[in-house]
Design a protein around this motif. Sequence first.
Motif, mmCIF file in Angstrom:
data_model
loop_
_atom_site.group_PDB
_atom_site.id
_atom_site.type_symbol
_atom_site.label_atom_id
_atom_site.label_comp_id
_atom_site.label_asym_id
_atom_site.label_seq_id
_atom_site.Cartn_x
_atom_site.Cartn_y
_atom_site.Cartn_z
ATOM 1 N N ILE A 24 96.200 76.254 54.235
ATOM 2 C CA ILE A 24 96.049 76.643 52.836
ATOM 3 C C ILE A 24 97.054 75.875 51.970
ATOM 4 C CG2 ILE A 24 96.273 78.558 51.183
ATOM 5 C CD1 ILE A 24 93.675 78.631 52.831
ATOM 6 N N GLY A 25 98.256 75.675 52.491
ATOM 7 C CA GLY A 25 99.255 74.885 51.766
ATOM 8 C C GLY A 25 98.804 73.452 51.562
ATOM 9 N N ARG A 26 98.209 72.846 52.581
ATOM 10 C CA ARG A 26 97.687 71.479 52.448
ATOM 11 C C ARG A 26 96.539 71.425 51.440
ATOM 12 N NH1 ARG A 26 97.980 71.501 58.128
ATOM 13 N NH2 ARG A 26 95.712 71.598 58.205
ATOM 14 N N GLU A 27 95.667 72.438 51.475
ATOM 15 C CA GLU A 27 94.566 72.483 50.510
ATOM 16 C C GLU A 27 95.105 72.587 49.079
ATOM 17 O OE1 GLU A 27 90.628 75.161 49.480
ATOM 18 O OE2 GLU A 27 91.459 75.264 51.509
ATOM 19 N N ARG A 28 96.113 73.424 48.886
ATOM 20 C CA ARG A 28 96.738 73.550 47.567
ATOM 21 C C ARG A 28 97.330 72.223 47.110
ATOM 22 N NH1 ARG A 28 101.717 73.696 46.727
ATOM 23 N NH2 ARG A 28 102.246 74.562 48.767
ATOM 24 N N VAL A 40 87.251 72.179 41.352
ATOM 25 C CA VAL A 40 88.087 73.259 40.817
ATOM 26 C C VAL A 40 89.512 72.749 40.631
ATOM 27 C CG1 VAL A 40 86.693 75.120 41.795
ATOM 28 C CG2 VAL A 40 88.626 74.216 43.098
ATOM 29 N N GLN A 41 90.208 73.340 39.686
ATOM 30 C CA GLN A 41 91.580 72.934 39.388
ATOM 31 C C GLN A 41 92.565 73.985 39.885
ATOM 32 O OE1 GLN A 41 92.427 69.848 37.719
ATOM 33 N NE2 GLN A 41 90.347 69.636 38.507
ATOM 34 N N LEU A 42 93.652 73.514 40.431
ATOM 35 C CA LEU A 42 94.735 74.396 40.842
ATOM 36 C C LEU A 42 95.416 74.943 39.596
ATOM 37 C CD1 LEU A 42 96.637 75.500 43.086
ATOM 38 C CD2 LEU A 42 98.048 73.475 42.650
ATOM 39 N N ARG A 43 95.606 76.255 39.541
ATOM 40 C CA ARG A 43 96.336 76.872 38.431
ATOM 41 C C ARG A 43 97.800 77.092 38.805
ATOM 42 N NH1 ARG A 43 93.755 74.967 34.787
ATOM 43 N NH2 ARG A 43 91.816 75.899 34.136
ATOM 44 N N ARG A 44 98.036 77.677 39.976
ATOM 45 C CA ARG A 44 99.426 77.860 40.418
ATOM 46 C C ARG A 44 99.456 78.346 41.871
ATOM 47 N NH1 ARG A 44 98.633 81.842 36.720
ATOM 48 N NH2 ARG A 44 98.670 83.976 37.441
ATOM 49 N N PRO A 45 100.531 78.010 42.588
ATOM 50 C CA PRO A 45 100.715 78.536 43.940
ATOM 51 C C PRO A 45 101.110 80.003 43.873
ATOM 52 C CG PRO A 45 102.529 77.092 43.353
ATOM 53 C CD PRO A 45 101.565 77.054 42.207
ATOM 54 N N LEU A 46 100.769 80.748 44.912
ATOM 55 C CA LEU A 46 101.086 82.170 44.996
ATOM 56 C C LEU A 46 101.493 82.515 46.426
ATOM 57 C CD1 LEU A 46 97.860 83.579 43.277
ATOM 58 C CD2 LEU A 46 100.105 83.387 42.210
ATOM 59 N N ALA A 47 102.011 83.702 46.582
ATOM 60 C CA ALA A 47 102.205 84.301 47.901
ATOM 61 C C ALA A 47 101.621 85.700 47.816
ATOM 62 C CB ALA A 47 103.675 84.353 48.276
ATOM 63 N N GLN A 49 101.410 89.070 50.043
ATOM 64 C CA GLN A 49 101.963 89.757 51.206
ATOM 65 C C GLN A 49 102.547 88.768 52.213
ATOM 66 O OE1 GLN A 49 98.914 92.432 52.648
ATOM 67 N NE2 GLN A 49 99.351 93.892 51.026
ATOM 68 N N GLY A 50 103.289 87.802 51.682
ATOM 69 C CA GLY A 50 103.966 86.817 52.519
ATOM 70 C C GLY A 50 103.091 85.681 53.017
ATOM 71 N N ARG A 51 101.819 85.683 52.651
ATOM 72 C CA ARG A 51 100.916 84.607 53.086
ATOM 73 C C ARG A 51 100.737 83.578 51.980
ATOM 74 N NH1 ARG A 51 96.485 88.317 55.995
ATOM 75 N NH2 ARG A 51 97.741 88.866 57.804
ATOM 76 N N GLU A 52 100.518 82.342 52.409
ATOM 77 C CA GLU A 52 100.261 81.239 51.491
ATOM 78 C C GLU A 52 98.983 81.535 50.711
ATOM 79 O OE1 GLU A 52 101.212 77.540 49.870
ATOM 80 O OE2 GLU A 52 102.307 78.413 51.539
ATOM 81 N N ALA A 53 99.014 81.271 49.403
ATOM 82 C CA ALA A 53 97.852 81.506 48.551
ATOM 83 C C ALA A 53 97.960 80.626 47.311
ATOM 84 C CB ALA A 53 97.787 82.979 48.142
ATOM 85 N N PHE A 54 96.875 80.513 46.569
ATOM 86 C CA PHE A 54 96.923 79.822 45.286
ATOM 87 C C PHE A 54 95.800 80.321 44.387
ATOM 88 C CE2 PHE A 54 94.594 76.982 48.167
ATOM 89 C CZ PHE A 54 93.440 76.668 47.456
ATOM 90 N N LEU A 55 96.019 80.159 43.074
ATOM 91 C CA LEU A 55 95.028 80.501 42.068
ATOM 92 C C LEU A 55 94.361 79.221 41.622
ATOM 93 C CD1 LEU A 55 93.748 82.567 40.071
ATOM 94 C CD2 LEU A 55 95.641 82.010 38.507
ATOM 95 N N MET A 56 93.034 79.229 41.583
ATOM 96 C CA MET A 56 92.273 78.066 41.130
ATOM 97 C C MET A 56 91.229 78.510 40.105
ATOM 98 S SD MET A 56 90.035 77.300 44.538
ATOM 99 C CE MET A 56 89.476 78.670 45.536
ATOM 100 N N THR A 57 90.675 77.549 39.404
ATOM 101 C CA THR A 57 89.651 77.858 38.419
ATOM 102 C C THR A 57 88.400 78.385 39.108
ATOM 103 O OG1 THR A 57 88.906 75.549 38.456
ATOM 104 C CG2 THR A 57 90.446 76.185 36.702
ATOM 105 N N TYR A 58 87.619 79.138 38.356
ATOM 106 C CA TYR A 58 86.368 79.730 38.849
ATOM 107 C C TYR A 58 85.254 78.703 38.708
ATOM 108 C CZ TYR A 58 82.473 83.073 39.065
ATOM 109 O OH TYR A 58 81.332 83.746 39.400
ATOM 110 N N ALA A 59 84.510 78.467 39.771
ATOM 111 C CA ALA A 59 83.470 77.436 39.768
ATOM 112 C C ALA A 59 82.057 78.002 39.686
ATOM 113 C CB ALA A 59 83.601 76.569 41.015
ATOM 114 N N GLY A 60 81.908 79.301 39.683
ATOM 115 C CA GLY A 60 80.576 79.889 39.615
ATOM 116 C C GLY A 60 80.392 80.944 40.685
#
Length: 85
Positions: A24-28, A40-47, A49-60
């Motif tokens: 997920i980090g590599r995808e971000r 889709v565009q990356l909006r920001r990295p997130l965590a 519950q301690g797991r790698e995550a990110f917010l991206m634009t909505y594509a449909g």
Amino acid sequence: LLVRSEQELGVVKVARSPAHDERIGRERETLDGLAHQGIVQLRRPLAVQGREAFLMTYAGSTSLGQRIRNEGRVLADMLERWGRD
């Protein structure tokens, strides 16, 4: 996970387990380096519950995987159109 703010819809992508954090980090990181109207565009990295995550634009409302499951394989002319767009 679809999220809504006052400004826009977005999607949060979260690693299913700690073993998926690196992927997920590599995808971000990859999304962070791309800029195209068809991606889709990356909006920001997130965590989450301690797991790698990110917010991206909505594509449909339908993913490519769902479209293939529902309609069958994608024809070459459609792939070419997506590539041009």
